[in-house]
Structure formats: structure tokens, C-alpha cells
Design a protein around this motif. Structure first.
Motif, short mmCIF file in Angstrom:
data_model
loop_
_atom_site.label_atom_id
_atom_site.label_comp_id
_atom_site.label_asym_id
_atom_site.label_seq_id
_atom_site.Cartn_x
_atom_site.Cartn_y
_atom_site.Cartn_z
N GLN A 156 -7.77 35.69 -52.17
CA GLN A 156 -8.67 35.35 -51.08
C GLN A 156 -9.33 36.61 -50.57
N ALA A 157 -10.63 36.66 -50.75
CA ALA A 157 -11.42 37.79 -50.26
C ALA A 157 -11.83 37.52 -48.81
N PRO A 158 -12.13 38.56 -48.04
CA PRO A 158 -12.54 38.36 -46.64
C PRO A 158 -13.71 37.40 -46.52
N GLY A 159 -13.55 36.41 -45.68
CA GLY A 159 -14.63 35.47 -45.44
C GLY A 159 -14.84 34.44 -46.52
N LYS A 160 -13.96 34.40 -47.51
CA LYS A 160 -14.10 33.45 -48.61
C LYS A 160 -12.87 32.56 -48.72
#
Length: 126
Positions: free
Chosen positions: A38-42
């Protein structure tokens, strides 16, 4: 099945890392085991998943040819070897399991997995 991921860190583009996920309990408790990120904002997305019954490993298109998932049953540990890392691989990586089998089109869907470990942060930056 308690899970614990480790091995994250800061790496330059083009570099490599190997993540580990320690399993405990009976391996027969699950049919699906995999890596997600999980990437930031995704949203959380599937990276690679191994299906025990099908004996098949499925990779996301974005990591094919660069990431390799493996298992060491003697150590009850699974690994994610990540090579040729790119800035877009920056994310918190999680391992997860699911008891029941999934159809191929659903294996990389994070919503289908019920047991999650704590994540490990991978940062790819120069």
C-alpha cells in the motif's frame, strides 16, 4: 496464522531487497498466501500470491520479471525477492493468508484476504 513481515528499508533505484514473512501455526490453515503493498494515498494492492492447491504463483504485471516469491517450509517462512526496484515500488508491504481457494481473477484482490501481518516499509529513493 500469525504473520510478521520484515526486511524493508531504504534502497536506491535499481537496487534489491528481500522481505521475509514468518508464519506460525499449521500451514494447512490456509490455501492462499501472498504479498501485498500500500503506497501513500493508494489502495492496498496484490503483488504476488501462491496458491497451495493449484501450486501456482501469480504476480502483478507491474512486478513481473523483477520480484520473486518463494517459500522455505522448513523455516515456515516466505520471501519476496525484489530486484530492479523503482520509486513507484515505495510502499508498506504486507503478507497475508486466506483459508479458502480463490479463482485466478481474484487472487490479487486484498479484500479477499482475512489474516494480515504488520507491514514493513520499503522506500526506493536516490
Amino acid at each position: 496464522v500469525p504473520l510478521q513481515a520484515s526486511g524493508g528499508g531504504l534502497v536506491q533505484p535499481g537496487g534489491s531487497l528481500r522481505l521475509s514473512c514468518a508464519l506460525s501455526g499449521f500451514t494447512s490453515d490456509y490455501n492462499m498466501i501472498g504479498w501485498f503493498r500500500q503506497a501513500p494515498g493508494k489502495e492496498r494492492e496484490g503483488v504476488s500470491v501462491f496458491s497451495r492447491l493449484d501450486r501456482r504463483t501469480t504476480y502483478a504485471e507491474s512486478v513481473k520479471g523483477r520480484f520473486t516469491m518463494s517459500m522455505d517450509n522448513t523455516k515456515s517462512t516466505m520471501y519476496l525477492q525484489m530486484d530492479d526496484l523503482r520509486p513507484e515500488d515505495t510502499a508498506v508491504y504486507y503478507c497475508a493468508t486466506r483459508k479458502n481457494r480463490l479463482i485466478l481473477s481474484a487472487v490479487l484482490s486484498a479484500a479477499q484476504y482475512h489474516s494480515w501481518g504488520q507491514g514493513t516499509l520499503v522506500t526506493v529513493s536516490s
